[in-house]
Design an enzyme around this catalytic site. Structure first.
Site, short mmCIF file in Angstrom:
data_model
loop_
_atom_site.label_atom_id
_atom_site.label_comp_id
_atom_site.label_asym_id
_atom_site.label_seq_id
_atom_site.Cartn_x
_atom_site.Cartn_y
_atom_site.Cartn_z
N ASP A 141 0.77 -1.26 0.00
CA ASP A 141 0.00 0.00 0.00
C ASP A 141 0.80 1.31 0.00
O ASP A 141 1.77 1.45 0.78
CB ASP A 141 -0.87 0.07 1.25
CG ASP A 141 -1.53 -1.22 1.62
OD1 ASP A 141 -1.37 -2.20 0.89
OD2 ASP A 141 -2.20 -1.26 2.65
N PHE A 172 2.00 -0.95 10.01
CA PHE A 172 1.05 -1.13 8.91
C PHE A 172 0.63 0.22 8.33
O PHE A 172 1.11 1.28 8.72
CB PHE A 172 -0.16 -1.92 9.42
CG PHE A 172 0.00 -3.42 9.33
CD1 PHE A 172 1.25 -4.02 9.22
CD2 PHE A 172 -1.12 -4.26 9.39
CE1 PHE A 172 1.39 -5.41 9.13
CE2 PHE A 172 -1.00 -5.64 9.30
CZ PHE A 172 0.25 -6.22 9.18
N ARG A 223 -7.68 -1.52 11.46
CA ARG A 223 -6.48 -0.84 10.94
C ARG A 223 -6.74 0.20 9.85
O ARG A 223 -7.82 0.33 9.33
CB ARG A 223 -5.51 -1.89 10.40
CG ARG A 223 -6.08 -2.75 9.29
CD ARG A 223 -5.01 -3.72 8.75
NE ARG A 223 -5.59 -4.63 7.78
CZ ARG A 223 -6.09 -5.82 8.08
NH1 ARG A 223 -6.06 -6.27 9.30
NH2 ARG A 223 -6.63 -6.56 7.14
N ASP A 224 -5.65 0.89 9.50
CA ASP A 224 -5.52 1.80 8.36
C ASP A 224 -6.22 3.14 8.60
O ASP A 224 -7.18 3.49 7.90
CB ASP A 224 -6.03 1.14 7.06
CG ASP A 224 -5.39 -0.21 6.79
OD1 ASP A 224 -4.29 -0.45 7.32
OD2 ASP A 224 -5.99 -1.03 6.08
N GLU A 282 -10.52 -2.66 4.26
CA GLU A 282 -9.17 -2.15 4.47
C GLU A 282 -9.03 -0.76 3.86
O GLU A 282 -9.75 -0.39 2.94
CB GLU A 282 -8.14 -3.09 3.83
CG GLU A 282 -8.14 -4.49 4.42
CD GLU A 282 -7.00 -5.35 3.87
OE1 GLU A 282 -6.12 -5.70 4.66
OE2 GLU A 282 -7.01 -5.66 2.67
C1 FRU Z 1 -3.82 -3.77 2.62
C2 FRU Z 1 -3.22 -4.12 3.97
C3 FRU Z 1 -3.62 -3.12 5.03
C4 FRU Z 1 -2.52 -3.25 6.05
C5 FRU Z 1 -1.32 -3.50 5.18
C6 FRU Z 1 -0.31 -4.42 5.77
O1 FRU Z 1 -3.08 -4.29 1.56
O2 FRU Z 1 -3.58 -5.45 4.34
O3 FRU Z 1 -4.91 -3.36 5.56
O4 FRU Z 1 -2.39 -2.13 6.86
O5 FRU Z 1 -1.79 -4.05 3.97
O6 FRU Z 1 0.81 -4.52 4.94
#
Ligand code: FRU
Length: 515
Positions: free
Chosen positions: A51, A110, A177-178, A232
């Site tokens: 990402d 992440f 997350r994210d 995500e």
């Molecule tokens: C999306 C993801 C995110 C995470 C990251 C980990 O591709 O799975 O949700 O933060 O990649 O590398």
């Protein structure tokens, strides 16, 4: 958690981990093979990337950070890689910006985003990741939101501050997350993705006065698809329609959706919905879920606003098992930066930012012509990096399927970018690829587009990828393509009927400086 101080628990030395990571990526770079390594897309010098993270324009520089595993070409304990640019044309590789060094992120830093605070400083919100059993996913993950700040004007050194949101693990089935942060009507606002204990994919929204103490406000969106268990990399921003009305666009990368016709053909799928929003309430969609990109390799986009533009990068995810580039010392690249806007058709469009035109070094305008039934015409004998503008005269074309063969090599392999008149689609077809995934991906044109006089294809061919923008970015398709050795020709072809061309221009594209 109510705090004015993030929870800061170092377990490893930052300098040491960053130096080790740098050495890891460099040792892969030394051995790297460049047959498919991008000339004009962002990639790591070595190792695995996913990402885009922390996208921003700060003190006159454009910044792209990205998920990086510097010790191999598979996904692994994530770091943040970093490149920056003063003009979005030529890029500089900066030192790796973050390695997992705190307790709460010990198995990976992440994805996350950047935001400029009220004092003009640059803050990063990202997810700290731990495996519950300390080694793998079999007992789930413990994910929390973290804060870091740029320590210098070039945002090359990031000062970690620690955890600002812990995970309510009784309500969450481990995915949490994210974070994406912005200021809404004077209030700092954060969203991130969640898989609830009932395995529903949701986006949660928080607010804060001091950017440290975050209070849960409401669920911004829940996927109605019973198969979708996690959203995500959520993103959320307003755009103006042609009458000046504000619409909100909600974006996420959905995990679990099943393929259905042309939809959701990839393992996970990134898309958006257009709708309306009143702060404090849930998002109200007015459209169905639509893909950002209909190609085989697109995921986890992130946007940011700068210069009055909404700009987005996506990750060209390899998805399928082994990607051929993994044996070359690197894996994964970003898409081109795309400007996002609402078209006159009311739908979201994405086009390469205007700066990309500065990468052109030569232009060949071809004379408008017709390709006769079942004929093939050579456009160029050998191009490793090219931009092609092809305007098809729909009123005078009768072919069932016609278009461009790119990466066409002497062994007969190629990748086909075609207009399929029977199906009413534009496709990237890799059935004749020498290696990598086969199959095709399609963007289904609207009735208006099929009735129009012209179809516009804007194609970017890099050493190992093809990006196709259709009708001023109404659709995009991005796929990897791994040509064989030898010259890489571009050809025009027309199947069962003629292809009438209004305009064909081919530009040579120069390197963005990261090779
Ligand atoms: C999306 C993801 C995110 C995470 C990251 C980990 O591709 O799975 O949700 O933060 O990649 O590398």
């Amino acid at each position: 958690m109510n705090n004015d101080n993030p929870v800061y628990t170092p377990i490893r030395d930052d300098e040491e981990e960053l130096a080790k990571a740098e050495a890891g990526a460099e040792s892969l770079e030394v051995e790297r093979t460049d047959r498919w390594y991008p000339k004009f897309h962002i990639a790591s010098n070595g190792g695995w990337i996913n990402d885009p993270n922390g996208l921003c324009r700060y003190k006159g520089r454009w910044h792209v950070y990205y998920q990086l595993f510097p010790y191999g070409t598979q996904w692994g304990a994530c770091h943040w890689g970093h490149v920056s640019s003063s003009d979005m044309v030529t890029w500089r590789r900066d030192p790796i910006a973050m390695a997992p060094t705190l307790e709460q992120e010990k198995d990976g830093v992440f994805s996350g985003s950047a935001v400029i605070d009220d004092e003009g400083g640059l803050k990063f919100y990202y997810t700290g990741h731990r495996w519950v059993n300390g080694k793998d996913d079999s007992d789930g993950q413990w994910q929390v939101q973290m804060l870091a700040e740029a320590a210098d004007d070039d945002a090359t050194r990031l000062d970690k501050k620690g955890m600002v949101i812990d995970c309510p693990r009784d309500k969450v089935d481990s995915h949490f997350r994210d974070p994406k942060v912005w200021k809404q009507d004077g209030v700092w606002t954060m969203i991130h993705g969640v898989s609830t204990s009932e395995k529903k994919g949701q986006i949660w929204l928080y607010t804060s006065e001091n950017m440290i103490d975050w209070k849960f406000s409401n669920v911004l969106y829940e996927s109605p698809d019973p198969d979708v268990f996690m959203l995500e990399c959520p993103d959320f921003f307003p755009l103006k329609d042609k009458d000046g009305n504000e619409k909100w666009v909600i974006c996420f990368s959905a995990q679990g959706a099943r393929p259905n016709g042309y939809m959701n053909r990839n393992k996970d799928n990134a898309g958006y919905m257009i709708g309306t929003w009143t702060p404090g309430e849930a998002f109200k969609p007015e459209t169905e879920f639509r893909l950002w990109d209909c190609g085989a390799n697109y995921y986890a986009p992130q946007s940011f606003e700068a210069d009055g533009r909404r700009i987005m990068y996506g990750w060209m995810s390899p998805f399928a098992g082994n990607a051929p580039m993994q044996s070359d010392g690197w894996c994964g690249q970003m898409t081109l930066p795309r400007e996002v806007f609402l078209g006159d058709d009311g739908d979201v469009h994405t086009v390469p930012v205007k700066e990309i035109e500065k990468l052109r070094i030569n232009t060949f305008e071809h004379v408008p012509r017709t390709i006769e039934t079942n004929e093939e015409a050579l456009v160029d004998e050998d191009k490793e990096a090219a931009e092609i503008e092809l305007d098809i005269d729909l009123k005078h074309s009768t072919s069932e399927r016609a278009g461009l063969k790119v990466h066409a090599t002497l062994d007969g392999s190629y990748t086909y970018v075609a207009f399929d008149q029977q199906a009413g689609t534009v496709v990237i077809d890799r059935a004749a690829a020498a290696r990598g995934d086969r199959g095709y991906r399609a963007a289904r044109l609207s009735d208006d587009e099929l009735q129009a006089d012209e179809l516009k294809l804007h194609v970017f061919v890099d050493r190992g990828s093809v990006e196709v923008y259709v009708n001023d970015g109404h659709y995009v398709l991005s796929s990897y393509s791994y040509p064989s050795d030898g010259p890489r020709a571009i050809k025009l072809t027309s199947e069962c009927g003629v292809l009438a061309i209004n305009r064909l221009a081919v530009h040579d594209i120069k390197s963005i400086g990261l090779e």
